[in-house]
Design a protein around this motif. Structure first.
Motif, PDB file in Angstrom:
ATOM      1  N   GLU A 191      21.936  53.498  43.878  1.00 12.94           N
ATOM      2  CA  GLU A 191      21.646  53.215  42.476  1.00 12.94           C
ATOM      3  C   GLU A 191      21.445  51.706  42.369  1.00 12.94           C
ATOM      4  N   ASP A 244      21.431  58.200  39.830  1.00 14.82           N
ATOM      5  CA  ASP A 244      21.910  59.529  40.184  1.00 14.82           C
ATOM      6  C   ASP A 244      21.663  60.435  38.978  1.00 14.82           C
ATOM      7  N   PRO A 245      21.352  61.720  39.194  1.00 14.11           N
ATOM      8  CA  PRO A 245      21.102  62.607  38.042  1.00 14.11           C
ATOM      9  C   PRO A 245      22.258  62.610  37.040  1.00 14.11           C
ATOM     10  N   SER A 246      23.473  62.425  37.495  1.00 12.58           N
ATOM     11  CA  SER A 246      24.615  62.438  36.582  1.00 12.58           C
ATOM     12  C   SER A 246      24.684  61.200  35.691  1.00 12.58           C
ATOM     13  N   HIS A 247      23.909  60.147  36.023  1.00 17.57           N
ATOM     14  CA  HIS A 247      23.947  58.899  35.251  1.00 17.57           C
ATOM     15  C   HIS A 247      22.711  58.654  34.403  1.00 17.57           C
ATOM     16  N   GLN A 248      21.762  59.587  34.420  1.00 14.78           N
ATOM     17  CA  GLN A 248      20.530  59.351  33.668  1.00 14.78           C
ATOM     18  C   GLN A 248      20.810  59.456  32.180  1.00 14.78           C
ATOM     19  N   ILE A 288      15.029  59.092  39.167  1.00 11.78           N
ATOM     20  CA  ILE A 288      16.200  59.936  39.370  1.00 11.78           C
ATOM     21  C   ILE A 288      16.212  60.464  40.799  1.00 11.78           C
ATOM     22  N   THR A 330      17.793  61.261  47.750  1.00  7.28           N
ATOM     23  CA  THR A 330      19.192  61.208  47.319  1.00  7.28           C
ATOM     24  C   THR A 330      19.992  60.138  48.056  1.00  7.28           C
TER      25      THR A 330
END
Length: 153
Positions: A118, A146-150, A48, A114
């Motif tokens: 991805e 990305d943290p939003s896609h984990q 992540i 960051t």
């Protein structure tokens, strides 16, 4: 009842946060006893962005080595991309020198920046001896997210 389910799921996830499977990619002067990558509850390891992933390698040196170097590559579409290379002795990742048949624990971490895209890749992690031979070598499948896609659970 829903709160209890959430607690059970989080409790299970917090205890199953490391995967211990790997593919040895040519350890020559050492033997891998175990590898722990945390957090990595399943393969491919979800790396992540904006977090650190810890790596612990339990190994036995088959030969003496006064120096140990870490070399990490991301293999993308079959092409090794250098990620990190450090003197593991001076960085404190492993206690040197290594004597023949010495049992050692190597520890380090991967900062997942960051700015990384991805992508799915293989991570190749090598510990090289003073003659640039693989003391330990392993490959693990990974996906940078990305943290939003984990995924949860």
């Amino acid at each position: 009842m829903n709160a209890l389910k959430v607690l059970v799921v989080f409790g299970t996830l917090s205890t199953i946060n490391a995967i211990n499977t790997f593919k040895d990619c040519g350890s020559v002067t050492g033997h891998i006893n175990s590898i722990t990558v945390t957090p990595c509850p399943s393969e491919p390891c979800a790396l992540i962005r904006g977090t650190n992933v810890s790596v612990e390698i339990d190994f036995t040196a088959n030969e003496h080595s006064g120096k140990v170097t870490t070399s990490v590559h991301g293999i993308i579409a079959g092409i090794p991309v250098p990620f990190m290379s450090t003197d593991s002795c001076t960085a404190g990742n492993v206690q040197c020198p290594l004597a023949t048949q010495t049992h050692s624990i190597y520890t380090n971490y991967i900062p997942v920046l960051t700015i990384y895209p991805e992508i799915s890749l293989l991570v190749k992690w090598e510990l090289k001896d003073e003659h640039d031979r693989d003391l330990v070598c392993f490959v693990m499948p990974a996906t940078i997210l990305d943290p939003s896609h984990q995924a949860i659970g």
